[in-house]
Enzyme design. Sequence first.
Site, PDB file in Angstrom:
ATOM      1  N   GLU A   1     -17.762  24.827  28.215  1.00 49.12           N
ATOM      2  CA  GLU A   1     -18.506  24.453  29.427  1.00 49.12           C
ATOM      3  C   GLU A   1     -19.502  23.326  29.149  1.00 49.12           C
ATOM      4  O   GLU A   1     -20.670  23.401  29.546  1.00 49.12           O
ATOM      5  CB  GLU A   1     -19.230  25.676  30.007  1.00 49.12           C
TER       6      GLU A   1
ATOM      7  N   GLU B   1     -12.221  32.117  31.524  1.00 50.23           N
ATOM      8  CA  GLU B   1     -13.076  33.309  31.543  1.00 50.23           C
ATOM      9  C   GLU B   1     -13.150  33.837  32.966  1.00 50.23           C
ATOM     10  O   GLU B   1     -13.344  33.066  33.901  1.00 50.23           O
ATOM     11  CB  GLU B   1     -14.514  32.983  31.098  1.00 50.23           C
TER      12      GLU B   1
END
Length: 476
Positions: A117, A260
């Site tokens: 991220e 995720e």
Amino acid sequence: MGWGFVVVLLTMAMVIQRTSSIRANWGTQASHPLPPDTVVRMLRDNNIQKVKLFDAEYDTLKALGESRIEVMVGIPNEMLSTLASSLKAAEKWVAINVSTHISTNNVNIRYVAVGNEPFLSSYNGSYLNTTFPALRNIQTALTKAGLQNQVKVTCPLNADVYETSTTLPSGGNFRANIHDLMITIVKFLSENDSPFTVNIYPFISLYNDDKFPIDYALGVSKPLSDGETLYNNMFDANYDTLVHALEKNGFGKMPIVVGEIGWPTGGDKNANVEFARKFNQGFMDHISGGKGTPKRPGPIDAYLFSLIDEDRKSVEPGYFERHWGLFTFDGLPKYAFNLGTTNTGALVQAKEVNYLMKKWCVMKPNVRLDDPQVAASVSFACSRGDCTSLGVGTSCGKLDGKENVSYAFNSYYQMNDQEDKACKFSNISEVTKTDPSTETCRFPIMILPYYSEAAQGQVFFLPLLMATAIVLLSVF
Ligand SMILES: *[C@@H]1O[C@H](CO)[C@@H](O)[C@H](O)[C@H]1NC(C)=O
Ligand SMILES: *[C@@H]1O[C@H](CO)[C@@H](O)[C@H](O)[C@H]1NC(C)=O
Ligand SMILES: *[C@@H]1O[C@H](CO)[C@@H](O)[C@H](O)[C@H]1NC(C)=O
Ligand SMILES: *[C@@H]1O[C@H](CO)[C@@H](O)[C@H](O)[C@H]1NC(C)=O
Ligand SMILES: *[C@@H]1O[C@H](CO)[C@@H](O)[C@H](O)[C@H]1NC(C)=O
């Protein structure tokens, strides 16, 4: 060979493709991680066939080598600038953390996740300049190593890299301030047959906005209509916002991996076992049919977040960060969750887990809560232990004042491997053999610390080295 046979084969191929395999994230930011072999056995017992890692720890990969589990290794953000500026560093990373494990440890590595991220708004652009060059260097290194067909690069991004101009999925596009960079990355991934990896978190939407409809996050709400299309859960809407963003920029067919997805069980008022079970089970049931989303029918590849709780994760985003696991730190399933992969339909716990002794550190019964030592001791214990289960509405939120203090003391004591001196809070604490746990709140006993094979290897190696030196010396 008749046509009937071909049809049977084709149907079988379709069935295999449609049954999406079970995937999970395995993070290791824990004070007392389970030994990798124990986790790998647990993965196999639960028939979890694919794992995503956040780094490339030697022991973890070695343990995975004894299974056929498919692996995504990870490169932490902190390494991006080095890998971006030096192809040599990228080649070294690939040699040590991919090639060796494939050739000598038989690890089934299929992806390298470059960064985690990296474009998250809260990083203030720290990794904007280095992510793509690092991705490119790792790809070049994989190609040089002849692994380009077997191992794909990708870059797990938070869903905040796209947005919608209309509140509806059809308005989806990449975030304006990183639009060009995103196109560069997507184009590169596409050229290398790599997937787009995105992390999608309905829980965080709820956490950031109290008015966010909880049943829409959990997946059972009044539908949101986008033209002809109805959305009755946030996952579909979010995923399709990405599909629209990709399509708008000419990459409508790009494969997507959900890196995720999950729901935590503690550390916030909406983080509990009931919601976690509801969300995760709802999600698995939703994707298990291979139906896909309104905009992208077909199987969805998603890695559940997460396998095991990690008591050393940063709590900067929130206390819930340490409670994402399907399993507790010691490998116990937290709730009934049917992955559809075990005979009983339940999760299988870790086997042969070694615990410390059955003892806890608690507040002495005769000490008063307003004793001046109490507040300072609790704050000390919590700053080094883990008190993230104590908030209102979470699993240990119903403890009374004294139990609260005991929880903090015990956490510090266990985290320090039950050392005597870790239960000496200025005369207000004591060790007990009576379990202080309540019906909803477990006062844990820690597991034995795990020492990596690599570290043991050094201890073993040193005498060997000295012996060699002595032999050499005696020769000359
Ligand atoms: C391999 O990965 C580990 C764990 O992420 C890291 O510490 C190490 O620096 C990497 N090795 C190389 C040569 O980059
Ligand atoms: C980002 O900026 C904010 C506000 O200026 C600051 O509080 C935060 O520490 C910064 N984060 C990072 C990772 O640099
Ligand atoms: C990224 O590059 C731009 C342009 O060269 C520069 O202005 C910016 O400071 C760099 N950002 C970081 C975090 O290094
Ligand atoms: C227990 O501790 C938590 C976290 O510090 C706090 O929010 C809560 O109010 C405490 N409860 C009692 C009864 O003291
Ligand atoms: C600790 O408590 C005991 C009994 O409660 C008392 O006799 C002793 O003096 C205390 N010690 C300190 C250092 O306060």
